[in-house]
Every structure is written in structure tokens, then in C-alpha cells.
Design a protein around this motif. Structure first.
Motif, PDB file in Angstrom:
ATOM      1  N   VAL A 156      -3.616  -3.610  -6.631  1.00 12.11           N
ATOM      2  CA  VAL A 156      -3.925  -4.596  -5.587  1.00 12.11           C
ATOM      3  C   VAL A 156      -2.697  -4.865  -4.740  1.00 12.11           C
ATOM      4  CG1 VAL A 156      -4.715  -6.938  -5.153  1.00 12.11           C
ATOM      5  CG2 VAL A 156      -5.679  -5.628  -7.040  1.00 12.11           C
ATOM      6  N   LYS A 157      -1.558  -5.031  -5.418  1.00  8.46           N
ATOM      7  CA  LYS A 157      -0.320  -5.312  -4.668  1.00  8.46           C
ATOM      8  C   LYS A 157       0.021  -4.142  -3.754  1.00  8.46           C
ATOM      9  CE  LYS A 157       1.465  -8.342  -8.206  1.00  8.46           C
ATOM     10  NZ  LYS A 157       2.500  -8.599  -9.199  1.00  8.46           N
ATOM     11  N   ALA A 158      -0.163  -2.930  -4.276  1.00  5.33           N
ATOM     12  CA  ALA A 158       0.103  -1.751  -3.442  1.00  5.33           C
ATOM     13  C   ALA A 158      -0.839  -1.721  -2.251  1.00  5.33           C
ATOM     14  CB  ALA A 158      -0.049  -0.483  -4.274  1.00  5.33           C
ATOM     15  N   LEU A 159      -2.079  -2.159  -2.492  1.00  4.31           N
ATOM     16  CA  LEU A 159      -3.065  -2.186  -1.411  1.00  4.31           C
ATOM     17  C   LEU A 159      -2.632  -3.169  -0.315  1.00  4.31           C
ATOM     18  CD1 LEU A 159      -5.549  -0.398  -1.536  1.00  4.31           C
ATOM     19  CD2 LEU A 159      -6.921  -2.473  -1.893  1.00  4.31           C
ATOM     20  N   VAL A 160      -2.132  -4.322  -0.746  1.00  2.00           N
ATOM     21  CA  VAL A 160      -1.636  -5.309   0.228  1.00  2.00           C
ATOM     22  C   VAL A 160      -0.512  -4.692   1.059  1.00  2.00           C
ATOM     23  CG1 VAL A 160      -0.415  -7.498   0.477  1.00  2.00           C
ATOM     24  CG2 VAL A 160      -2.300  -7.305  -1.130  1.00  2.00           C
ATOM     25  N   ALA A 161       0.397  -3.987   0.369  1.00  3.13           N
ATOM     26  CA  ALA A 161       1.515  -3.360   1.078  1.00  3.13           C
ATOM     27  C   ALA A 161       1.018  -2.333   2.074  1.00  3.13           C
ATOM     28  CB  ALA A 161       2.469  -2.718   0.081  1.00  3.13           C
ATOM     29  N   ILE A 162       0.066  -1.504   1.629  1.00  2.29           N
ATOM     30  CA  ILE A 162      -0.462  -0.465   2.531  1.00  2.29           C
ATOM     31  C   ILE A 162      -1.172  -1.106   3.706  1.00  2.29           C
ATOM     32  CG2 ILE A 162      -2.156   1.393   2.707  1.00  2.29           C
ATOM     33  CD1 ILE A 162      -1.457   2.077  -0.212  1.00  2.29           C
ATOM     34  N   GLY A 163      -1.959  -2.166   3.400  1.00  6.46           N
ATOM     35  CA  GLY A 163      -2.677  -2.870   4.476  1.00  6.46           C
ATOM     36  C   GLY A 163      -1.717  -3.434   5.508  1.00  6.46           C
ATOM     37  N   SER A 164      -0.649  -4.103   5.044  1.00  9.17           N
ATOM     38  CA  SER A 164       0.258  -4.713   6.020  1.00  9.17           C
ATOM     39  C   SER A 164       1.019  -3.640   6.791  1.00  9.17           C
ATOM     40  CB  SER A 164       1.216  -5.694   5.342  1.00  9.17           C
ATOM     41  OG  SER A 164       1.741  -5.160   4.166  1.00  9.17           O
ATOM     42  N   ALA A 165       1.330  -2.519   6.126  1.00  5.07           N
ATOM     43  CA  ALA A 165       2.011  -1.437   6.839  1.00  5.07           C
ATOM     44  C   ALA A 165       1.105  -0.848   7.912  1.00  5.07           C
ATOM     45  CB  ALA A 165       2.437  -0.353   5.850  1.00  5.07           C
ATOM     46  N   MET A 166      -0.204  -0.739   7.585  1.00 10.55           N
ATOM     47  CA  MET A 166      -1.148  -0.212   8.587  1.00 10.55           C
ATOM     48  C   MET A 166      -1.258  -1.165   9.773  1.00 10.55           C
ATOM     49  SD  MET A 166      -3.415   2.455   7.199  1.00 10.55           S
ATOM     50  CE  MET A 166      -5.090   1.891   7.323  1.00 10.55           C
ATOM     51  N   LEU A 167      -1.263  -2.468   9.454  1.00  4.50           N
ATOM     52  CA  LEU A 167      -1.331  -3.477  10.518  1.00  4.50           C
ATOM     53  C   LEU A 167      -0.134  -3.340  11.452  1.00  4.50           C
ATOM     54  CD1 LEU A 167      -3.367  -5.791  10.995  1.00  4.50           C
ATOM     55  CD2 LEU A 167      -1.645  -7.327  10.037  1.00  4.50           C
ATOM     56  N   LEU A 168       1.043  -3.173  10.859  1.00  5.39           N
ATOM     57  CA  LEU A 168       2.255  -3.011  11.668  1.00  5.39           C
ATOM     58  C   LEU A 168       2.174  -1.744  12.509  1.00  5.39           C
ATOM     59  CD1 LEU A 168       5.054  -4.089   9.184  1.00  5.39           C
ATOM     60  CD2 LEU A 168       4.315  -5.264  11.253  1.00  5.39           C
ATOM     61  N   ALA A 169       1.686  -0.664  11.867  1.00  2.00           N
ATOM     62  CA  ALA A 169       1.569   0.600  12.598  1.00  2.00           C
ATOM     63  C   ALA A 169       0.617   0.440  13.770  1.00  2.00           C
ATOM     64  CB  ALA A 169       1.076   1.693  11.660  1.00  2.00           C
ATOM     65  N   PHE A 170      -0.482  -0.269  13.537  1.00  6.56           N
ATOM     66  CA  PHE A 170      -1.450  -0.497  14.616  1.00  6.56           C
ATOM     67  C   PHE A 170      -0.785  -1.260  15.747  1.00  6.56           C
ATOM     68  CE2 PHE A 170      -4.526  -3.381  16.582  1.00  6.56           C
ATOM     69  CZ  PHE A 170      -5.393  -2.456  17.119  1.00  6.56           C
ATOM     70  N   TYR A 171      -0.051  -2.293  15.370  1.00  9.17           N
ATOM     71  CA  TYR A 171       0.574  -3.130  16.395  1.00  9.17           C
ATOM     72  C   TYR A 171       1.589  -2.337  17.210  1.00  9.17           C
ATOM     73  CZ  TYR A 171       2.998  -7.059  18.533  1.00  9.17           C
ATOM     74  OH  TYR A 171       3.548  -7.921  19.430  1.00  9.17           O
ATOM     75  N   PHE A 172       2.492  -1.654  16.503  1.00  7.08           N
ATOM     76  CA  PHE A 172       3.588  -1.006  17.230  1.00  7.08           C
ATOM     77  C   PHE A 172       3.145   0.267  17.930  1.00  7.08           C
ATOM     78  CE2 PHE A 172       6.175  -3.565  14.290  1.00  7.08           C
ATOM     79  CZ  PHE A 172       6.950  -4.199  15.233  1.00  7.08           C
ATOM     80  N   VAL A 173       2.263   1.022  17.298  1.00  2.74           N
ATOM     81  CA  VAL A 173       1.908   2.321  17.886  1.00  2.74           C
ATOM     82  C   VAL A 173       0.681   2.212  18.778  1.00  2.74           C
ATOM     83  CG1 VAL A 173       1.328   4.703  17.404  1.00  2.74           C
ATOM     84  CG2 VAL A 173       2.937   3.509  15.930  1.00  2.74           C
ATOM     85  N   MET A 174      -0.420   1.652  18.236  1.00  2.00           N
ATOM     86  CA  MET A 174      -1.652   1.623  19.030  1.00  2.00           C
ATOM     87  C   MET A 174      -1.501   0.699  20.236  1.00  2.00           C
ATOM     88  SD  MET A 174      -3.632   3.753  17.634  1.00  2.00           S
ATOM     89  CE  MET A 174      -5.330   3.442  18.090  1.00  2.00           C
ATOM     90  N   LEU A 175      -1.110  -0.556  19.980  1.00  2.33           N
ATOM     91  CA  LEU A 175      -0.965  -1.483  21.101  1.00  2.33           C
ATOM     92  C   LEU A 175       0.190  -1.062  21.999  1.00  2.33           C
ATOM     93  CD1 LEU A 175      -1.587  -4.987  19.490  1.00  2.33           C
ATOM     94  CD2 LEU A 175      -3.118  -3.613  20.873  1.00  2.33           C
ATOM     95  N   GLY A 176       1.191  -0.431  21.403  1.00  2.95           N
ATOM     96  CA  GLY A 176       2.318   0.028  22.209  1.00  2.95           C
ATOM     97  C   GLY A 176       1.952   1.188  23.097  1.00  2.95           C
TER      98      GLY A 176
END
Lengths: 349, 313
Positions: free
Chosen positions: A298-318
Motif C-alpha cells: 500500500v505504501k509503495a502504491l501511495v508513492a507510485i501514485g504521488s510520483a504519477m501525479l507529479l509526472a502528470f503535472y510537470f510533463v502533461m500540463l507542462g
């Protein structure tokens, strides 16, 4: 007109403006619309008096009095603009990621931080004695003690919520303060920010490497995984924002240093605010998820989820702004600029 | 112009800490800048306010926890930590945004943050200049490390930067283009009425006052308004350089008292004609200030506005 006569004529106007100022200062809503109109008129009349003070040979104290009266009324008439939430959301969600996508300082900061972090991780792992040499025996002992116990029996229900709140609040105040300080230190020609970034990367890397050689490795990894993406990114962002400020003093691109710094300040503050938001998110995860008895998956999932969120923000929105940005920017002629300003803004739907 | 030593005063740049601001009405008015030590006072006051807020919050919070019979206890010290953090970093920024460039400490000492153009600051400037105070506070001395680490900001960097520029801007001010000004509350206005019969008598004989240049009159007015701060000997010393020239030029008796002569010039220039006409009881006495409250229909009575100003209204 003699000065004395003039003074007598005008004194009542000034007194009236002064009394209106006093009421406005107490509360901006205490004046009726008619009175506000009178206020503006009196202000303009007093401005004119000040302009003519020399012509009428008004005595020095009167001129000083007029200066302060005009200044006071001016500050009441022209007020500071408040935050507009919609404007800030647009900045945070659209303009900021586009800017960050092309920000050389963010790239440099991220490269430096993660590069040094990985390097120190390997070094700390290969030579466990280094951590002790760098941090001191007490610090290392304290670290090991912290992770001796697992998280299987760390309370439940209400007490868990309370402990989480206390922990999260401490992390918010401690980590975000470090971020703000790192940002402010960047102002010193960028050196302060670079120092904070390097220091954090090396110390964190060594600790991570060292802890993975000890028997507490499992507990340690259990704890740090979930909140790492947000927290590390936030450190990089605050250092990058600080560097943006500091290097604006050195690389001015044809502006004066003061103007260059001011422009950088406008761009750097939203970055710092984003970092503060990430620190907040990291603190909540660190307070509730990281020390909880949840399975590692579960903790790893949280980490992966937040990393994906960051990737979305920086790459997709960027990237989203990339199409707009890529159209060739050419120098506008004066006529075009004047035309553009004269023509009414296109109606937005 | 026979008075070369007075030409320097007004025409040149002000030597003191005032700064000129051009309003949208195209009027230049002057602000007095706040020096670093005035601002230190405001900062300390703000620290006091922050401490008080935390103290009061702690009191009410512990009362609440007790009153709820431990129902709120699970929150621990979280609310206090969060409040301390928010006050630490956003106290100044929020106040300066919503109070038009003032914090409680600045308000108490009559200081205000404005942009270098003299305009009000916006939220971005308010928040950024307060975040960057951390850079100005350097180097930070760590005073006590146990049980809680208390650090002592020395503000040496801010002081150094502020003393190197004309507007006393610290780093945070430079990055946002702001400055701190002093909103003085002055009530002194008008001219001094002189009733000394010696002065009035001397003034009767001064016909040539009207030929004096404006700057000289201004200098004499400044002298008369401040002479109360000096003893008679000092007054004579200050007055004599100008008085001697006037005595020689107007062929007055050389034993004329310099202080008295300047007072007489002042009286003649500002009061003589009014006193004459008032004494004679003719049709133009000293106009008494017309009394009027704010009219409900929002217009200023015409007599309050001299004809030259009419077009500005």
C-alpha cells in the motif's frame, strides 16, 4: 493672493479631508457613496493646493502638512489589491507547469540533487563507516534507535488519528520552514540555495545508503517510501525557486539588476508556493501513512501514485502549453504594438 | 540676486530621507522613508503581537480540551504547531495584503509598505517580501540548543543592504520593488502671529520687503518658525549673516537686532497688510474660515475653492 488669506480659505477644506481620512481609516465602508465622491474631490483639490504651494509662498509647516495629508489620502484612495483565487489557480495549474517545463534552474537543481543523492547512496551503502564519520556517532545511534521497532502495533482508531495529526503538524512546520529558508538563501547569488541543496542531497543519500546496510533496513524503507516523491520534489523546487532569484542578480539579460530581480521574484514565488503545497502533502502522508501498520504494498502504491501525479503535472500540463509556445516569436514593430493595444480585447467565451 | 547662500536650500536634491512620489493626478508629494531602526521597533512589536496570539491561543485551546473532557485531546499540540508555523511565515504577508501595507507593529508606529513608485503593494509583493526576510535575517546565531533550539536572527545582512541604497530597502524589498515609509501625523500649519510691539514698529518702516526673492522669504520663514528652539545668543548668531546684508542694503541703523529684523520682515510679509486692514476696520477683514460640514448632495460650497483651483474640481 497673500499666503495668510489663502490659508484661511483652504484650511476648512483640509480639515474636512482630514476628518474623512480618519473615518476611512477606521473602516473603508463607513462612508456613503456621496461622501466618497466628496473625498475624491477634496483629495484632488488638496493635490492642487500642494502643487501651488510654492506659487502662493505657503510657509514651510503648511507645505509639510500638505505633503502628509496628500500622502495619507492617496494611500486611502489607492489600495492594495487582494488575492484572487481564480487567478492563483490559473497560475498554479496552467502557467506554472508550462514555465517549469522549460526552467533551466529546475533542471539544474533536479539533476544536482538526484545525482548527488544517488552517488551518496552508493557511497554510503558501500562504505558504512562514512555515515558515522559524517554525522557523528550519536546521530547514527539515534537513527538506528528510531527504526528498531516496526510499525505493526502502532495503535489504532482515535489515538492513531491524534498521533498522525501531531506528527503531520510537526513535519509541516519543520520541513516547510526548511524549504522557505532554502528559497530565501537562494537570494544570495544562488550560492545559499546550492549549498542547501547539496547538503541535503549528500546527507540524505548517505543516510539512505547506510540504513540499508543495517538490520533496520526493512523498517527504514517501510517508513520513507510513501512520502519520498513529494518531499524530495519539494526540496528541489524550493532550491530551484531560490536559484531563480539569486541568478537573476548575475544574469540580467540587459535589464538593471534590480529590475531583473523583481521579475524573477514574480516568477519564483508561485514555484515556492507549489513547493509549500507539496511539503504539506508530504507531511500528511508522513504523519498518517508512513508510520502506519499498512502493508508495504500500500505504501509503495501511495508513492507510485504521488510520483504519477507529479509526472502528470510537470510533463502533461507542462507539455500542454508547448504548442502555443512553439509558434515563432518575432519582434513586434511599434505600429503593431500600438494597434494591438488600441483594438478591443477579443471576446472570450 | 544678492543672497547667494540661500540658493542651495530648496532647488537641489533633498539631503534628508524624503522621497518624491508622483501621483496619478500628476502631483509630486513627499514621503519620509523609515530608517532601519524605526522598522526594528515595528518588527519587535509584531513579535510581541505574535507571542501574545500564541499565548492566548494556548490558553483557550487548553480550556477547550479540558471542557471537552479529553474529547479533543487526541489532537495533541498539532493546532499550536500549525498556528506557530503560519504566524512565523505568513503573518506579515497576510496583514500587509489586507491592511494596505501595514502590520499591527507598523500601524502602531505609523509605517507603511508601498512600492517604489509610491503605489500600494499587492499580495504577491507582500508575501514575497516577508518570506525573504529569512535571507535578511542572516547570519542567524543559535542561542540555545536545549530543550528547544532558539535561534537569534541578527539581521546584519538586511542592515548592510539597507544602508547601501537610497531607499533603505532590505533584500526582500529589492526583490519586490517596495519601500517602507513613515506616515507622519503633522497638525502644525499656518503662519505664526507675532504681537511684539517692537517688531510691529520696526515692520512699519520696512518698505522694501516686497523686493526680496522668494527663496529668502522662505528661509526667513523657516528661521522664525524654529527660533523658539534656540537661546537668544544662538538666535543672533544664526540671524546675523542675513540681517547684516539687509541692514547694509536698506541703510538701517547698524545697532538693529538681527533677530528682531528677521521677525519684522516675516511680519511685514505675512501679516502686515491684513493687520492694517483689520485695524482700520475696512471692508476686507481677515477672512474667517467658512464653516461647513460634508453636504449631503456631495458638492463643495463654491467659496471654499479659490478661483484658480476651480478647474481641478
Amino acid at each position: 493672493m497673500r499666503a495668510v488669506e489663502y490659508l484661511h480659505r483652504r484650511q476648512s477644506t483640509w480639515a474636512e479631508l482630514e476628518s474623512l481620512c480618519r473615518r476611512l481609516q477606521r473602516s473603508p465602508r463607513s462612508l456613503s457613496p456621496e461622501e466618497l465622491v466628496v473625498f475624491a474631490k477634496l483629495y484632488r483639490a488638496t493635490c492642487a493646493d500642494l502643487a501651488l504651494a510654492d506659487a502662493h509662498q505657503l510657509p514651510e509647516p503648511t507645505v509639510r502638512y500638505l505633503h502628509q495629508l496628500v500622502a495619507r489620502a492617496h494611500n486611502l484612495l489607492y489600495r492594495s489589491r487582494f488575492f484572487r483565487l481564480r487567478e492563483w489557480l490559473r497560475e498554479l495549474l496552467f502557467r506554472l507547469p508550462r514555465r517549469l517545463f522549460h526552467d533551466p534552474y529546475l533542471r539544474a537543481a533536479a539533476f544536482l540533487f538526484y545525482g548527488l543523492f544517488l552517488f551518496s547512496f552508493v557511497v554510503g551503502w558501500a562504505r558504512p563507516g562514512l555515515a558515522e564519520a559524517l554525522l557523528g556517532r550519536e546521530e547514527v545511534d539515534q537513527l538506528e534507535q528510531m527504526y528498531e521497532e516496526g510499525f505493526e502495533n502502532s495503535g489504532s482508531g482515535r489515538s492513531l488519528v491524534g498521533q498522525g495529526a501531531t506528527r503531520a503538524s510537526l513535519y509541516i512546520s519543520h520541513n516547510t520552514s526548511i524549504g522557505f529558508r532554502c528559497f530565501a538563501a537562494g537570494l544570495l547569488m544562488g550560492v545559499g540555495g546550492l549549498f542547501a541543496l547539496t547538503f541535503n542531497a549528500v546527507v540524505l543519500g548517505i543516510i539512505f545508503g547506510y540504513m540499508n546496510t543495517t538490520p533496520m533496513a526493512n523498517n527504514f524503507n517501510q517508513f520513507v517510501t510513501a512520502h519520498a516523491p513529494f518531499e524530495l520534489t519539494a526540496i528541489v523546487l524550493s532550491a530551484a525557486a531560490g536559484m531563480r532569484l539569486g541568478f537573476a542578480l548575475l544574469v540580467t539579460r540587459g535589464k538593471t539588476r534590480a529590475a531583473s530581480l523583481r521579475e524573477a521574484g514574480k516568477e519564483a514565488l508561485p514555484v515556492m508556493m507549489l513547493a509549500a503545497l507539496l511539503f504539506l502533502g508530504a507531511a500528511v502522508i508522513e504523519g498518517y501513512v508512513s508510520p502506519s501498520p499498512l502493508p508495504y504494498a500500500v505504501k509503495a502504491l501511495v508513492a507510485i501514485g504521488s510520483a504519477m501525479l507529479l509526472a502528470f503535472y510537470f510533463v502533461m500540463l507542462g507539455m500542454a502549453g508547448n504548442a502555443e509556445r512553439s509558434e515563432p516569436e518575432r519582434e513586434l514593430s511599434w505600429q503593431e504594438i500600438v494597434q494591438r493595444e488600441d483594438s478591443p480585447a477579443p471576446a472570450t467565451r | 540676486m544678492g543672497f547667494p547662500f540661500f540658493r542651495v536650500t530648496i532647488e537641489n536634491m533633498p539631503l534628508d530621507t524624503s522621497i518624491r512620489v508622483l501621483t496619478p493626478e500628476n502631483i509630486a508629494f513627499e514621503y519620509r522613508l523609515a530608517g532601519p531602526f524605526q522598522r526594528l521597533g515595528a518588527y519587535l512589536l509584531d513579535l510581541l503581537v505574535r507571542g501574545l496570539v500564541i499565548f492566548l491561543f494556548c490558553c483557550t485551546y487548553s480550556l477547550l480540551v479540558t471542557a471537552s473532557r479529553g474529547g479533543l485531546q487526541f489532537l495533541g499540540i498539532a493546532p499550536i504547531t500549525i498556528l506557530a508555523f503560519l504566524l512565523d511565515w505568513f503573518y506579515g504577508g497576510v496583514f500587509e495584503t489586507f491592511w494596505n501595507g501595514q502590520t499591527p507593529g507598523k500601524w502602531a508606529l505609523g509605517l507603511r509598505v508601498v512600492t517604489v513608485e509610491g503605489q500600494p503593494i499587492n499580495g504577491l509583493q507582500a508575501v514575497l517580501r516577508n518570506l525573504l526576510r529569512a535571507a535578511d535575517a542572516m547570519p542567524v546565531a543559535v542561542a540555545i540548543t536545549f530543550p528547544v533550539s532558539i535561534s537569534l536572527p541578527t539581521f546584519m545582512l538586511g542592515l548592510l543592504v539597507a544602508s547601501c541604497n537610497r531607499r533603505f530597502q532590505r533584500l526582500g524589498d529589492l526583490a519586490t520593488g517596495t519601500m517602507v515609509i513613515c506616515e507622519t501625523r503633522e497638525t502644525a500649519q499656518g503662519t505664526l502671529r507675532i504681537e511684539d510691539p517692537q517688531v510691529i514698529q520696526l515692520a512699519e518702516n520696512l518698505m522694501a520687503v516686497a523686493t526680496l526673492p522668494r527663496s529668502t522669504i522662505r528661509a526667513i520663514a523657516a528661521y522664525v518658525q524654529r527660533r523658539g528652539f534656540f537661546g537668544p545668543g544662538r538666535c543672533r548668531e544664526i540671524a546675523s549673516p542675513l540681517a547684516e546684508v539687509l541692514i547694509r542694503r536698506w541703510e538701517l541703523p547698524p545697532e538693529t537686532d538681527p533677530d528682531l529684523l528677521l521677525l519684522a520682515v516675516y511680519y511685514r510679509h505675512f501679516w502686515y497688510e491684513e493687520a492694517q486692514s483689520a485695524g482700520a476696520g475696512t471692508e476686507s477683514p481677515v477672512p474667517t474660515p467658512p464653516q461647513h460640514a460634508v453636504p449631503a448632495h456631495g458638492r463643495i460650497p463654491a467659496e471654499a475653492v479659490p478661483p484658480v483651483l476651480g478647474k481641478h474640481l
